[in-house]
Scaffold this active site. Structure first.
Site, PDB file in Angstrom:
ATOM      1  N   SER A  97       4.498  32.763 -30.440  1.00  0.00           N
ATOM      2  CA  SER A  97       4.885  33.835 -31.369  1.00  0.00           C
ATOM      3  C   SER A  97       5.699  33.274 -32.522  1.00  0.00           C
ATOM      4  O   SER A  97       6.307  32.198 -32.429  1.00  0.00           O
ATOM      5  CB  SER A  97       5.707  34.886 -30.621  1.00  0.00           C
ATOM      6  OG  SER A  97       6.980  34.366 -30.280  1.00  0.00           O
TER       7      SER A  97
ATOM      8  N   TYR B  40       0.845  -1.190   0.000  1.00  0.00           N
ATOM      9  CA  TYR B  40       0.000   0.000   0.000  1.00  0.00           C
ATOM     10  C   TYR B  40       0.884   1.246   0.000  1.00  0.00           C
ATOM     11  O   TYR B  40       0.821   2.088   0.873  1.00  0.00           O
ATOM     12  CB  TYR B  40      -0.932  -0.005   1.219  1.00  0.00           C
ATOM     13  CG  TYR B  40      -2.258   0.673   0.973  1.00  0.00           C
ATOM     14  CD1 TYR B  40      -3.239   0.055   0.209  1.00  0.00           C
ATOM     15  CD2 TYR B  40      -2.533   1.938   1.490  1.00  0.00           C
ATOM     16  CE1 TYR B  40      -4.461   0.665  -0.027  1.00  0.00           C
ATOM     17  CE2 TYR B  40      -3.746   2.560   1.260  1.00  0.00           C
ATOM     18  CZ  TYR B  40      -4.709   1.917   0.499  1.00  0.00           C
ATOM     19  OH  TYR B  40      -5.922   2.536   0.266  1.00  0.00           O
TER      20      TYR B  40
ATOM     21  N   ALA C 191      12.453  -3.590  -5.566  1.00  0.00           N
ATOM     22  CA  ALA C 191      13.414  -4.104  -4.589  1.00  0.00           C
ATOM     23  C   ALA C 191      12.724  -5.016  -3.589  1.00  0.00           C
ATOM     24  O   ALA C 191      13.244  -6.085  -3.236  1.00  0.00           O
ATOM     25  CB  ALA C 191      14.108  -2.948  -3.873  1.00  0.00           C
TER      26      ALA C 191
ATOM     27  N   GLU D 280      11.694   6.754 -17.796  1.00  0.00           N
ATOM     28  CA  GLU D 280      11.948   7.365 -16.490  1.00  0.00           C
ATOM     29  C   GLU D 280      13.316   8.024 -16.426  1.00  0.00           C
ATOM     30  O   GLU D 280      13.464   9.123 -15.881  1.00  0.00           O
ATOM     31  CB  GLU D 280      11.850   6.303 -15.393  1.00  0.00           C
ATOM     32  CG  GLU D 280      10.438   5.788 -15.156  1.00  0.00           C
ATOM     33  CD  GLU D 280      10.422   4.550 -14.279  1.00  0.00           C
ATOM     34  OE1 GLU D 280       9.320   4.180 -13.844  1.00  0.00           O
ATOM     35  OE2 GLU D 280      11.491   3.955 -14.028  1.00  0.00           O
TER      36      GLU D 280
ATOM     37  N   HIS E 133       4.568  -3.752 -13.433  1.00  0.00           N
ATOM     38  CA  HIS E 133       5.889  -3.446 -13.982  1.00  0.00           C
ATOM     39  C   HIS E 133       6.529  -4.776 -14.371  1.00  0.00           C
ATOM     40  O   HIS E 133       6.412  -5.764 -13.642  1.00  0.00           O
ATOM     41  CB  HIS E 133       6.729  -2.739 -12.910  1.00  0.00           C
ATOM     42  CG  HIS E 133       7.987  -2.091 -13.418  1.00  0.00           C
ATOM     43  ND1 HIS E 133       8.193  -1.777 -14.746  1.00  0.00           N
ATOM     44  CD2 HIS E 133       9.109  -1.686 -12.766  1.00  0.00           C
ATOM     45  CE1 HIS E 133       9.371  -1.197 -14.882  1.00  0.00           C
ATOM     46  NE2 HIS E 133       9.952  -1.144 -13.698  1.00  0.00           N
TER      47      HIS E 133
END
Length: 354
Positions: free
Chosen positions: A276, A43, A107, A218, A130
């Site tokens: 511009s 969590y 990890a 990333e 992932h």
């Protein structure tokens, strides 16, 4: 992957198959998952958003979180998960779930895997957001048993964005993949979960392609390159006598508060067309110079990601016992740098901020 209804979309001249809420509505996702108990393990970053979105969509969701990580445990409680009923220690939640969403950090996945593997039952689904642990299994040791489904839904945004977009009714795009289909239901399961967590649309990938693109992104445009070029431009402006406020506004504030929103609305050409003539001409002329300057860096980055050298370096760094202290020091250095101290001052001056 078995045949399912897909929308064929033209992405810049390349036709791709994607799954939208029209092909796979929430009602179908609920039907596919009606007999499943979904255990969200972790969590921290993605866990809260995906768990809450599925809960709000009426699915059976429990959370597995180590009680000793009190901040995350208390956050789950404050979000409505009840200890002993819908909130459990990691192993207990994983043993109860028929779908185990492995959403702890990369990890932590490596460290927890030997115990979590024991909690998986025949026919369960092991879900990732992932592709890291599976793609680099020789480095992580995460090798799933053969009698489960192994699936992936990877939202293209942070957990905060996944939740915010869900509450706004827009959703966030996600990739999906089936690595192992033991039950014959892996595709239905993964698409149902993708819709249930609030994806705007889902596009197919593989675990390998997901992690290669994610790690490159990333370290590149999304975070590493963006922060690096901001540092460089800010430094040049300051060295030439511009104030911190002027340097920050020209480097960061105008990008984040104005120009990038135009890109989001209708693309880069739209942003150029709404600037511009002087800005247009200069940007068009300097764009290829920046591209050519950084292209060798991106090629080197992708090569290191694909060969596993980058992940080997990262795993080694994350394994150092003093990593958290070193990380805090690096983040403090970033936070205390002049550009981001100037940024804090600029943000306070925005209308409506105190």
């Amino acid at each position: 992957i078995k045949l399912i209804n897909m929308a064929k979309i033209d992405f810049g001249g390349v036709i791709e198959d994607v799954v939208t809420r029209e092909e796979f509505p929430l009602s179908k996702a609920r039907d596919v998952l009606k007999n499943e108990l979904i255990a969200v393990i972790g969590y921290g970053v993605q866990g809260p958003a995906q768990a809450l979105n599925m809960k709000d969509n009426g699915l059976n969701v429990i959370v597995g979180q180590a009680p000793e990580f009190k901040k995350d445990w208390d956050r789950a409680v404050s979000d409505g998960f009840v200890p002993g009923k819908t909130l459990f220690p990691v192993n207990e939640a994983a043993s109860k779930g028929t779908i185990v969403m492995y959403l702890v950090s990369d990890a932590a996945q490596r460290i927890l895997w030997p115990e979590l593997k024991k909690c998986l039952n025949k026919g369960d689904a092991l879900y990732f957001s992932h592709g890291f642990s599976i793609t680099y299994k020789k480095q992580t040791g995460v090798i799933p048993p053969p009698d489960i489904d192994v699936i992936l839904v990877a939202p293209k945004g942070s957990g905060t964005s996944v939740r915010r977009n869900f509450l706004a009714g827009t959703g966030i795009n996600s990739s999906y993949s089936v690595y192992q289909d033991y039950t014959g239901r892996a595709t239905d399961r993964v698409l149902a979960l993708g819709i249930a967590i609030g994806s705007g649309y889902l596009f197919p990938t593989t675990f390998e392609k997901e992690v290669y693109s994610d790690l490159t992104g990333e370290r590149g445009v999304l975070m590493g390159a963006l922060a690096g070029i901001m540092d460089a431009q800010y430094q040049v402006l300051r060295e030439n006598g511009h104030s911190p406020s002027e340097a920050f506004n020209e480097t960061v504030e105008e990008l984040t508060q104005s120009l990038i929103r135009l890109v989001d609305e209708n693309g880069m050409d739209y942003m150029y067309a709404n600037c511009s003539a002087t800005a247009q001409r200069g940007a068009l002329d300097w764009r290829p110079r920046f591209r050519d300057a950084v292209l060798p860096v991106f090629k080197d980055l992708y090569k290191k990601v694909k060969t596993g050298k980058e992940t080997e370096r990262v795993i080694k760094a994350l394994s150092n016992p003093d990593y958290k202290d070193l990380l805090d020091a690096e983040l403090k250095e970033l936070r205390d740098s002049e550009i981001w101290r100037a940024g804090a001052a600029v943000r306070k001056l925005r209308p409506g901020n105190k």
